[in-house]
Design a protein around this motif. Structure first.
Motif, PDB file in Angstrom:
ATOM      1  N   SER A 163       0.660  -1.220   0.005  1.00  0.00           N
ATOM      2  CA  SER A 163      -0.096  -0.028  -0.105  1.00  0.00           C
ATOM      3  C   SER A 163       0.881   1.268  -0.292  1.00  0.00           C
ATOM      4  CB  SER A 163      -0.962  -0.011   1.132  1.00  0.00           C
ATOM      5  OG  SER A 163      -0.230   0.087   2.389  1.00  0.00           O
ATOM      6  N   LYS A 164       0.988   1.793  -1.099  1.00  0.00           N
ATOM      7  CA  LYS A 164       1.678   3.143  -1.122  1.00  0.00           C
ATOM      8  C   LYS A 164       1.086   4.246  -0.475  1.00  0.00           C
ATOM      9  CE  LYS A 164       4.501   3.492  -5.121  1.00  0.00           C
ATOM     10  NZ  LYS A 164       4.501   4.086  -6.647  1.00  0.00           N
ATOM     11  N   GLN A 165       1.632   4.823   0.491  1.00  0.00           N
ATOM     12  CA  GLN A 165       1.196   6.089   1.187  1.00  0.00           C
ATOM     13  C   GLN A 165       1.569   7.325   0.653  1.00  0.00           C
ATOM     14  OE1 GLN A 165       2.324   5.905   5.149  1.00  0.00           O
ATOM     15  NE2 GLN A 165       0.832   4.472   5.811  1.00  0.00           N
ATOM     16  N   THR A 166       0.461   8.086  -0.002  1.00  0.00           N
ATOM     17  CA  THR A 166       0.916   9.340  -0.505  1.00  0.00           C
ATOM     18  C   THR A 166       1.413  10.359   0.619  1.00  0.00           C
ATOM     19  OG1 THR A 166      -1.479  10.061  -0.138  1.00  0.00           O
ATOM     20  CG2 THR A 166      -0.755   9.024  -2.391  1.00  0.00           C
ATOM     21  N   PRO A 167       2.480  11.038   0.377  1.00  0.00           N
ATOM     22  CA  PRO A 167       3.170  11.799   1.276  1.00  0.00           C
ATOM     23  C   PRO A 167       1.918  12.918   1.644  1.00  0.00           C
ATOM     24  CG  PRO A 167       3.971  12.279  -0.677  1.00  0.00           C
ATOM     25  CD  PRO A 167       3.308  11.175  -0.899  1.00  0.00           C
ATOM     26  N   PHE A 168       2.062  13.307   3.013  1.00  0.00           N
ATOM     27  CA  PHE A 168       0.956  14.578   3.426  1.00  0.00           C
ATOM     28  C   PHE A 168       1.797  15.638   2.819  1.00  0.00           C
ATOM     29  CE2 PHE A 168       0.114  18.010   6.361  1.00  0.00           C
ATOM     30  CZ  PHE A 168      -1.140  18.128   6.227  1.00  0.00           C
ATOM     31  N   ILE A 169       1.073  16.447   1.946  1.00  0.00           N
ATOM     32  CA  ILE A 169       1.543  17.665   1.529  1.00  0.00           C
ATOM     33  C   ILE A 169       0.481  18.867   1.882  1.00  0.00           C
ATOM     34  CG2 ILE A 169       1.934  19.086  -0.512  1.00  0.00           C
ATOM     35  CD1 ILE A 169       2.346  16.469  -1.999  1.00  0.00           C
TER      36      ILE A 169
END
Length: 96
Positions: A7-13
């Motif tokens: 599960s790729k986590q999208t970085p918090f932007i």
């Protein structure tokens, strides 16, 4: 072998533009509240000083000695003048 799920986590932007807008809005609300409180304070100062100077003028009217009456009237006039100038300057600062 067990299959691993990736599960790729999208970085918090952070949305800096939205955060900046919220800060500006909060700052505007705080500034408006400060102006209202300061305005109410200045009105209170004016009423308080008006009461004091009215009392001094009443004392002057009742004074039996002209010199005493003159002192009370002069002090009331000075107090009125200083208060009006100070409050006016403070209100002008608030307007900007």
């Amino acid at each position: 072998i067990m299959a691993q799920t990736s599960s790729k986590q999208t970085p918090f932007i952070p949305d800096l533009e939205a955060a900046g807008e919220r800060v500006r809005e909060a700052n505007d609300r705080f500034g408006e509240a400060t102006r209202k409180v300061t305005g109410a304070y200045l009105e209170g100062v004016e009423r308080y000083v008006a009461g004091i100077t009215q009392f001094e003028r009443k004392l002057a009217e009742q004074a039996q000695v002209e010199a005493v009456a003159s002192v009370f009237n002069a002090h009331a006039a000075l107090t009125d003048g200083v208060t009006k100038a100070s409050v006016s300057a403070a209100r002008e600062l608030l307007a900007h």
